[in-house]
Design an enzyme around this catalytic site. Structure first.
Site, PDB file in Angstrom:
ATOM      1  N   LYS A 206       0.843  -1.202   0.000  1.00 29.41           N
ATOM      2  CA  LYS A 206       0.000   0.000   0.000  1.00 29.41           C
ATOM      3  C   LYS A 206       0.880   1.255   0.000  1.00 29.41           C
ATOM      4  CE  LYS A 206      -3.588   2.147   2.832  1.00 29.41           C
ATOM      5  NZ  LYS A 206      -4.549   1.975   3.923  1.00 29.41           N
ATOM      6  N   GLU A 212      10.556  -4.760   4.373  1.00 28.43           N
ATOM      7  CA  GLU A 212      10.579  -6.190   4.010  1.00 28.43           C
ATOM      8  C   GLU A 212      10.233  -6.369   2.530  1.00 28.43           C
ATOM      9  OE1 GLU A 212       8.994  -4.945   6.639  1.00 28.43           O
ATOM     10  OE2 GLU A 212       9.150  -6.272   8.398  1.00 28.43           O
ATOM     11  N   GLY A 266      -4.977  -2.051   5.088  1.00 29.39           N
ATOM     12  CA  GLY A 266      -4.167  -3.188   4.638  1.00 29.39           C
ATOM     13  C   GLY A 266      -4.840  -4.536   4.887  1.00 29.39           C
ATOM     14  N   ARG A 267      -5.272  -4.764   6.112  1.00 28.66           N
ATOM     15  CA  ARG A 267      -5.849  -6.074   6.452  1.00 28.66           C
ATOM     16  C   ARG A 267      -7.269  -6.258   5.906  1.00 28.66           C
ATOM     17  NH1 ARG A 267      -4.734  -2.852  10.537  1.00 28.66           N
ATOM     18  NH2 ARG A 267      -6.319  -2.111  11.973  1.00 28.66           N
ATOM     19  N   GLU A 352      -4.868  -7.066  15.139  1.00 32.27           N
ATOM     20  CA  GLU A 352      -4.345  -5.758  14.751  1.00 32.27           C
ATOM     21  C   GLU A 352      -5.470  -4.710  14.799  1.00 32.27           C
ATOM     22  OE1 GLU A 352      -0.720  -5.034  12.033  1.00 32.27           O
ATOM     23  OE2 GLU A 352      -2.432  -4.809  10.711  1.00 32.27           O
ATOM     24  N   HIS A 383      -5.326 -33.278  17.733  1.00 33.01           N
ATOM     25  CA  HIS A 383      -4.232 -34.095  18.264  1.00 33.01           C
ATOM     26  C   HIS A 383      -3.115 -33.244  18.833  1.00 33.01           C
ATOM     27  CE1 HIS A 383      -5.846 -37.881  16.545  1.00 33.01           C
ATOM     28  NE2 HIS A 383      -6.439 -37.011  15.735  1.00 33.01           N
ATOM     29  N   LYS A 511       9.406  -1.146  14.622  1.00 36.85           N
ATOM     30  CA  LYS A 511      10.006  -0.763  13.326  1.00 36.85           C
ATOM     31  C   LYS A 511      11.048   0.332  13.533  1.00 36.85           C
ATOM     32  CE  LYS A 511       6.003  -1.190  10.278  1.00 36.85           C
ATOM     33  NZ  LYS A 511       5.146  -0.421   9.376  1.00 36.85           N
TER      34      LYS A 511
HETATM   35  C1  G6Q Z   1      -2.627  -3.903   7.876  1.00 37.76           C
HETATM   36  C2  G6Q Z   1      -1.430  -3.227   8.263  1.00 37.76           C
HETATM   37  C3  G6Q Z   1      -0.146  -3.904   7.852  1.00 37.76           C
HETATM   38  C4  G6Q Z   1       0.271  -3.634   6.418  1.00 37.76           C
HETATM   39  C5  G6Q Z   1       1.709  -4.097   6.229  1.00 37.76           C
HETATM   40  C6  G6Q Z   1       2.191  -3.908   4.822  1.00 37.76           C
HETATM   41  O1  G6Q Z   1      -3.732  -3.491   8.084  1.00 37.76           O
HETATM   42  O2  G6Q Z   1      -1.466  -1.914   7.861  1.00 37.76           O
HETATM   43  O3  G6Q Z   1      -0.178  -5.287   8.059  1.00 37.76           O
HETATM   44  O4  G6Q Z   1      -0.583  -4.262   5.533  1.00 37.76           O
HETATM   45  O5  G6Q Z   1       2.535  -3.414   7.106  1.00 37.76           O
HETATM   46  O6  G6Q Z   1       2.117  -2.569   4.470  1.00 37.76           O
HETATM   47  P1  G6Q Z   1       2.249  -2.119   2.994  1.00 37.76           P
HETATM   48  O7  G6Q Z   1       1.149  -2.711   2.208  1.00 37.76           O
HETATM   49  O8  G6Q Z   1       2.210  -0.623   3.000  1.00 37.76           O
HETATM   50  O9  G6Q Z   1       3.586  -2.639   2.501  1.00 37.76           O
END
Ligand code: G6Q
Length: 546
Positions: A206, A212, A266-267, A352, A383, A511
């Site tokens: 996003k 990462e 994001g989620r 989250e 199990h 972070k």
């Molecule tokens: C989700 C969070 C988080 C995000 C990641 C990746 O709701 O905001 O999990 O999706 O940190 O972020 P980017 O999509 O910006 O790389």
């Protein structure tokens, strides 16, 4: 202003709990033969049985009163209207717009967001079809059959879960891979298996600033350029993002970018461009069916009275355990191999979103908010951790999810699976008394002494709650309904707790500190002040890496 001391409904539930903590579900079932019918709801092919909970009409009414007191109906309307309910980030929350099937506009800052959503969906349709049909091919003219999603968190867990959940719908010649972890192993293990000529990388971020994802994407870009040259990038890399400038800076053409917007968290983003890999894997029609399933749940959620509203009821029952029984955990157990990653996906969605401790009025809460969620695929987890669910001292409310029909009806596998899921719910609720255990041992021919020695170990307290969610089959439509159901459940709980379910400042401190520590690990900074534990660990690791 909301605090447990100030809420009338909260106080009423507190009083009710004093009595209900002694109520046995098996007595509730014995007293009412229609209990299961009464506490079950159906939407299309989905049945939600919530009768195995420590509730009755009185409790449910008190919970609905709490929802009314919290202004839930208005809050739902506000979300669907595009109001900026993510107040800390001043954003609308419009994952519901991504799957909306009617033509009504939704305005954010005076602008209807629907046309841009439709335009990106069309772009997803055209591109996914072109890849599947071999019309959009790699630099050397070969079909792109290995699709790699590079993303993390919300840009990974949703598509990863959905692609796996819909495996029976995959195009036969297409394989999907996911690289999320910064651990070089994640990259290496995927790249080792791939041929650059047939690989398409989808960089999903996003913000397009996530360390990462950008590090993994750079490594993959090098790998591709080493094999096919710089000119190949345009044919092997696409980006999913809200940040065009950063996408171009990275070296991906804006033409190859699929846009989404700030009003998509994001989620909550697998319905947007972030779902591109789903559309490529299962075809746009199936992707659309998933959106339609989610839309059916959205309509149900927005238009149904609380008394028959699936996400509202599940959320309120969760609140009942979390805030009145003091049970701050729950488990989600899909009895469907293809849904094996649903618990990890829901872990982010729930934890989250509602792992918060400051209210919308800028006060620390004086009650418990989001519970911890864990889970795994049945029957495997029977199990492993089910021992604790049955006989441990901790109560763990559980959601069981199962399709009546499997995609792989081989022999009697699915009948055995079905009998297991139903038995687990029954066992957790019913339990086995000491007298019942003793009788069983007696019937098995055990001596009196043996019976006395073993009967306590063989006792199950029961009275442990669960919801059972049954689908006809896990198809794209069902998956859409299921995920949207949990999204709305989490939203309702956030409303009751008066917290913002749509920000995630809690992930930031780590972070920031990692950025401080990185130069020390790389050997370009020295003597930075930390606690002695962190300093010792840095020194030890550096010594080991020499
Ligand atoms: C989700 C969070 C988080 C995000 C990641 C990746 O709701 O905001 O999990 O999706 O940190 O972020 P980017 O999509 O910006 O790389």
């Amino acid at each position: 202003m909301f605090g447990k001391q100030k809420s009338k409904a909260w106080k009423c539930l507190k009083t009710l709990h004093k009595h209900y903590c002694k109520v046995e579900m098996r007595d509730l079932f014995a007293a009412d033969r229609l209990r299961a019918e009464k506490y079950s709801l159906q939407l299309d092919n989905m049945l939600v049985d919530y009768s195995k909970n420590r509730v009755d009409d009185k409790i449910m009414q008190a919970l609905f009163a709490l929802a009314r007191e919290r202004g839930l109906a208005e809050k739902i309307k506000a979300m669907f209207k595009g109001e900026k309910i993510n107040q800390t980030e001043n954003r609308a929350v419009l994952h519901i717009a991504l799957r909306k099937q009617d033509d009504a506009p939704i305005y954010v800052d005076g602008r209807d967001v629907m046309p841009q959503i439709k335009a990106v969906l069309e772009k997803i349709r055209d591109f996914s079809e072109a890849v599947r049909l071999g019309k959009f091919v790699g630099y050397t003219g070969k079909k792109l059959t290995n699709i790699v999603n590079i993303g993390i968190g919300g840009s990974d867990l949703g598509p990863f879960m959905a692609v796996e959940a819909l495996k029976p719908y995959w195009a036969k010649d297409i394989k999907c891979y996911f690289i999320s972890n910064i651990d070089g192993t994640a990259c290496a293990e995927v790249l080792n298996r791939l041929d650059p000529e047939t690989t398409l990388f989808i960089v999903a971020s996003k913000t397009f600033t996530t360390i990462e994802t950008l590090t993994n994407a750079k490594t993959c870009r090098h790998w591709l350029v080493d094999a096919l040259g710089e000119h190949a990038v345009a044919k092997h890399f696409v980006a999913l993002s809200t940040n065009k400038a950063e996408v171009e800076k990275f070296g991906i053409d804006a033409e190859n970018m699929f846009e989404f917007w700030d009003f998509v968290g994001g989620r909550y983003s697998m319905w947007s461009a972030i779902g591109l890999i789903i559309a490529i894997a299962v075809g746009y029609k199936n992707f659309e069916r998933m959106l339609e399933g989610a839309y059916a749940m959205d309509k149900h959620f927005a238009e149904t009275d609380f008394e028959h509203n699936i996400p509202v009821i599940l959320a309120l029952i969760g609140i009942w355990y979390n805030d009145f029984y003091g049970v701050h955990r729950y488990a989600v157990i899909p009895y469907d191999q293809y849904l094996q990653y649903l618990p990890s996906y829901l872990q982010q969605l729930d934890m989250e979103s509602n792992g918060k401790s400051v209210t919308l009025d800028n006060k620390f809460v004086d009650y418990a908010t989001g519970p911890a969620l864990f889970g795994g695929a049945g029957t495997n987890v029977q199990h492993s951790f089910f021992q604790l669910l049955h006989q441990g001292t901790e109560m763990v409310p559980t959601d069981f999810i199962v399709p009546a029909i499997s995609h792989n009806e081989i022999g009697n596998h699915h009948q055995i699976l079905l009998s297991n899921i139903l038995a687990q719910g029954e066992a957790l609720m019913h339990g086995k008394t000491e007298a019942e255990a003793a009788l069983e041992l007696e019937k098995a021919g055990k001596s009196k002494a043996e019976i006395n020695r073993l009967k306590k170990y063989k006792t199950f307290s029961g009275n442990r709650p669960s919801n059972t969610i049954v689908f006809k089959k896990i198809d794209p439509y069902a998956l859409g309904m299921l995920v949207a159901m949990y999204e709305h459940k989490v939203f309702v709980q956030g409303v009751i707790w008066n917290i913002n379910s749509f920000d995630q400042f809690g992930v930031e401190l780590g972070k920031q500190l990692a950025l401080n520590i990185l130069p020390e690990i790389e050997g370009t900074a020295f003597g930075v002040e930390h606690d002695s534990s962190t300093t010792n660990l840095i020194n030890y690791i550096k010594k080991m890496r020499k």
